[in-house]
Scaffold this motif. Structure first.
Motif, PDB file in Angstrom:
ATOM      1  N   ARG A 165       8.316   5.826   6.916  1.00 53.13           N
ATOM      2  CA  ARG A 165       7.263   4.600   6.501  1.00 53.13           C
ATOM      3  C   ARG A 165       5.951   4.911   7.508  1.00 53.13           C
ATOM      4  NH1 ARG A 165       9.357  -0.769   9.637  1.00 53.13           N
ATOM      5  NH2 ARG A 165       9.352  -0.045  11.787  1.00 53.13           N
ATOM      6  N   GLU A 166       5.081   4.025   7.356  1.00 57.15           N
ATOM      7  CA  GLU A 166       3.695   4.281   7.755  1.00 57.15           C
ATOM      8  C   GLU A 166       3.768   4.078   9.177  1.00 57.15           C
ATOM      9  OE1 GLU A 166      -0.561   1.928   7.801  1.00 57.15           O
ATOM     10  OE2 GLU A 166       1.197   0.796   6.849  1.00 57.15           O
ATOM     11  N   LYS A 167       2.899   5.129   9.996  1.00 59.21           N
ATOM     12  CA  LYS A 167       2.927   5.201  11.287  1.00 59.21           C
ATOM     13  C   LYS A 167       1.700   4.411  11.926  1.00 59.21           C
ATOM     14  CE  LYS A 167       6.135   8.543  11.488  1.00 59.21           C
ATOM     15  NZ  LYS A 167       7.238   8.245  10.909  1.00 59.21           N
ATOM     16  N   ILE A 168       2.387   3.225  12.874  1.00 60.24           N
ATOM     17  CA  ILE A 168       1.212   2.633  13.582  1.00 60.24           C
ATOM     18  C   ILE A 168       1.564   2.689  15.009  1.00 60.24           C
ATOM     19  CG2 ILE A 168       0.101   0.347  13.735  1.00 60.24           C
ATOM     20  CD1 ILE A 168       1.018  -0.358  10.897  1.00 60.24           C
TER      21      ILE A 168
ATOM     22  N   ASP B 200      -4.962   2.578  14.876  1.00 56.20           N
ATOM     23  CA  ASP B 200      -4.351   2.719  13.544  1.00 56.20           C
ATOM     24  C   ASP B 200      -4.524   1.047  12.924  1.00 56.20           C
ATOM     25  OD1 ASP B 200      -3.243   5.227  13.773  1.00 56.20           O
ATOM     26  OD2 ASP B 200      -1.489   4.527  14.870  1.00 56.20           O
TER      27      ASP B 200
ATOM     28  N   PRO C 285      -3.244  -3.178   9.540  1.00 53.63           N
ATOM     29  CA  PRO C 285      -3.164  -1.529   9.224  1.00 53.63           C
ATOM     30  C   PRO C 285      -4.382  -1.128   8.481  1.00 53.63           C
ATOM     31  CG  PRO C 285      -0.982  -2.738   8.791  1.00 53.63           C
ATOM     32  CD  PRO C 285      -2.166  -3.857   8.979  1.00 53.63           C
TER      33      PRO C 285
ATOM     34  N   SER D 196      -4.195   1.261   6.428  1.00 57.79           N
ATOM     35  CA  SER D 196      -3.778   1.335   4.835  1.00 57.79           C
ATOM     36  C   SER D 196      -4.126   0.262   4.007  1.00 57.79           C
ATOM     37  CB  SER D 196      -2.267   1.744   4.768  1.00 57.79           C
ATOM     38  OG  SER D 196      -1.408   0.771   5.327  1.00 57.79           O
ATOM     39  N   ASP D 197      -3.620  -0.986   4.752  1.00 55.97           N
ATOM     40  CA  ASP D 197      -4.023  -2.211   4.007  1.00 55.97           C
ATOM     41  C   ASP D 197      -5.761  -2.472   4.064  1.00 55.97           C
ATOM     42  OD1 ASP D 197      -1.350  -2.536   3.771  1.00 55.97           O
ATOM     43  OD2 ASP D 197      -1.244  -4.176   5.060  1.00 55.97           O
TER      44      ASP D 197
END
Length: 193
Positions: A28-31, A36, A116, A118-119
């Motif tokens: 899954r997405e790394k934060i 980030d 995030p 990505s969002d």
């Protein structure tokens, strides 16, 4: 390897769910830090708890079971500048100070939300954006460090996936042993005749 027992089928199901849980955690997405996250400063147009119906898997609307309908309650913040719903998810927003937020903040006040990247890059196309931090010039109502720690705490999910793999493996071995015993008993009956 054909296992006719119900344990054989159930074991493959458990192992599949365990693998899916582990893979979803690992990929899954790394934060990891504030780098980030993207900051959105906007004027507030509304906020509050909302209950959402979660879509469940079903084969046909004709066979839909009303007892398997699930709901999720989340806290949403709405902005005057964006059409998106900004959501404080329960598992990453545990330290959200909802009482003081609702008491101090009013419609039209300026707030800063951390989301995030990505969002942040999909604000025009994505309908629900996750929030990892909320603050104003005076107060912080949800600290991004705590949210990042909660988001990255996936040990329990991975351990549950490993447990499901182990249980599935033992059930598969049980089904195999049961079939081997049945085959051996059948072979002995044939030899006795």
């Amino acid at each position: 390897m054909r296992y006719s027992s119900k344990y054989g089928v159930f074991s493959y199901l458990l192992m599949g769910i365990g693998i899916l849980m582990i893979v979803s955690c690992l990929f899954r997405e790394k934060i990891a830090s504030k780098d980030d996250l993207g900051a959105i400063t906007t004027k507030l147009s509304g906020f509050g708890l909302r209950t959402i119906k979660i879509n469940t898997l079903h084969f046909s609307s004709r066979y839909r079971n009303p007892y398997f309908v699930r709901y999720r309650t989340s806290y949403f913040v709405h902005s005057k500048s964006y059409n998106n719903d900004f959501e404080i998810m329960g598992k990453i927003g545990r330290d959200f100070d909802m009482e003081n937020f609702e008491k101090d903040i009013h419609v039209g006040d300026s707030i800063t939300m951390l989301v995030p990247k990505s969002d942040f890059n999909k604000i025009g196309t994505k309908t629900v954006i996750r929030i990892f931090g909320i603050s104003t010039n005076k107060n912080t109502y949800m600290n991004y460090n705590n949210c990042i720690d909660e988001y990255n705490n996936k040990g329990g999910f991975i351990i549950l996936g490993i447990i499901l793999l182990i249980v599935g493996y033992f059930l598969m071995q049980r089904a195999k042993n049961k079939e081997d015993l049945n085959r051996l008993a059948f072979q002995q009956e044939i030899n006795e005749e």
